[in-house]
Design an enzyme around this catalytic site. Structure first.
Site, PDB file in Angstrom:
ATOM      1  N   SER A  62       0.801  -1.224   0.000  1.00 15.53           N
ATOM      2  CA  SER A  62       0.000   0.000   0.000  1.00 15.53           C
ATOM      3  C   SER A  62       0.832   1.272   0.000  1.00 15.53           C
ATOM      4  O   SER A  62       0.328   2.330  -0.398  1.00 15.53           O
ATOM      5  CB  SER A  62      -0.942   0.002   1.214  1.00 15.53           C
ATOM      6  OG  SER A  62      -0.223  -0.206   2.415  1.00 15.53           O
ATOM      7  N   HIS A 297      -0.740   6.223   6.024  1.00 15.86           N
ATOM      8  CA  HIS A 297      -0.285   5.966   4.669  1.00 15.86           C
ATOM      9  C   HIS A 297       0.082   7.285   3.987  1.00 15.86           C
ATOM     10  O   HIS A 297      -0.305   8.355   4.440  1.00 15.86           O
ATOM     11  CB  HIS A 297      -1.365   5.228   3.876  1.00 15.86           C
ATOM     12  CG  HIS A 297      -1.394   3.760   4.135  1.00 15.86           C
ATOM     13  ND1 HIS A 297      -1.860   3.233   5.313  1.00 15.86           N
ATOM     14  CD2 HIS A 297      -0.983   2.703   3.384  1.00 15.86           C
ATOM     15  CE1 HIS A 297      -1.755   1.904   5.264  1.00 15.86           C
ATOM     16  NE2 HIS A 297      -1.217   1.570   4.116  1.00 15.86           N
TER      17      HIS A 297
END
Length: 316
Positions: A62, A297
């Site tokens: 990711s 993230h």
């Protein structure tokens, strides 16, 4: 296995499934000596050159896919962004090519991927089955970037999921560290040692499948400052523990690159001062922003920084 798509759900609900289901990345990597090659020396089975690659394959998890960075693409639950660093690198290479052959990007990065998903199918949070990432590799591939390792053995998931849950037990202590001791050994630090071998194998197998490719291993950015960060939601002593695990992961990636003559793209060093507690973060904090980034993230700023580093490496 049937490829029939499940019944469609409201977009935000599917997004929230990802936020809950993806192993949320959490790592504060420390600086070290990067493994780089002098211009003109052999690296990754080919001579370093400024020639524009014709076929670029991006492998990763990711932190490569960049979920919810605009523009987000569901991609069967991999949640790749058209603004992730592979896409930005490909655009930069196409600009550099001028009237020459354009770079073809094959981006197979997928949220929640680990090294096993290089050779085995992955079932995403939308219960869709995606092929092994290595299927994208061909003998004609001349550039490969790899961003993998943090999800192996549930290291990221433990640090972002289990450890915060234990913080209330002993807010000033290190309840997560204590829970992960087995016979005088630490579960996560031992796991990271095994990750080094896995990443090394990934690089070696990429070279077998694409022997002419220039191989770049992209490490993870720094999420927290050295002094720790309240946004981690950890007990006070576990901040130091998380950093220790992160240091070992960083060392593992560097050693894997060095052992295989892959080139390390040192995103960690570049991201110092851009942690989640900084005034200019490259990575999101604990709250998912569906218009910008999944929790813990990269933001678009972090993906741009990674792309700039990759392009700089390719020019060397």
């Amino acid at each position: 296995m049937s490829r029939t798509r499940p019944a469609r759900q409201p977009l935000e609900r599917r997004h929230r499934m990802l936020a809950a289901g993806v192993a949320l990345a959490f790592v504060a990597l420390v600086a070290g000596c990067s493994s780089t090659d002098d211009g003109g020396e052999k690296s990754g089975g080919r001579t370093a050159t400024t020639d524009v690659p014709t076929r670029y394959v991006a492998l990763g998890d990711s932190f490569t896919a960049a979920p919810f960075v605009p523009n987000a693409v569901e991609a069967l639950g991999c949640y790749r962004s058209t603004g992730n660093y592979p896409s930005l690198v490909a655009r930069g290479l196409r600009d550099a090519a001028g009237n020459g052959p354009a770079t073809e990007l094959v981006d197979v990065s997928c949220s929640a991927a680990d090294t096993t998903h290089m050779t085995k199918p992955q079932t995403t949070v939308l219960q869709q089955r995606v092929p092994p990432q290595f299927e994208a590799l061909t003998p004609e591939t001349d550039l490969v970037t790899i961003g993998i390792g943090g999800n192996d053995f549930n290291v990221f998931a433990t640090l972002t999921g289990r450890c915060p849950q234990l913080a209330d037990r002993d807010p000033k202590g290190a309840p997560c560290r204590e829970s992960l001791q087995r016979g005088g050994r630490d579960v996560l630090t031992e796991a990271v040692g095994r990750t080094q071998k896995r990443v090394r194998t990934v690089i070696e197998e990429v070279r077998e499948r694409s022997p002419e490719a220039r191989i770049l291993l992209v490490n993870y950015p720094q999420l927290t400052p050295k002094k720790g960060c309240d946004n981690l939601m950890l007990a006070r002593g576990d901040n130091a523990y998380a950093r220790e695990v992160a240091e070992r992961l960083d060392q593992a990636l560097r050693r894997a690159a060095e052992a295989t003559d892959a080139e390390l793209v040192d995103l960690w060093s570049a991201s110092e001062g851009h942690d989640i507690c900084s005034d200019d973060p490259w990575v999101n904090g604990p709250e998912t922003d569906f218009s910008r980034a999944l929790q813990f993230h990269p933001f678009a700023e972090g993906q741009q920084a990674a792309a700039d580093l990759v392009l700089e490496k390719l020019r060397s």
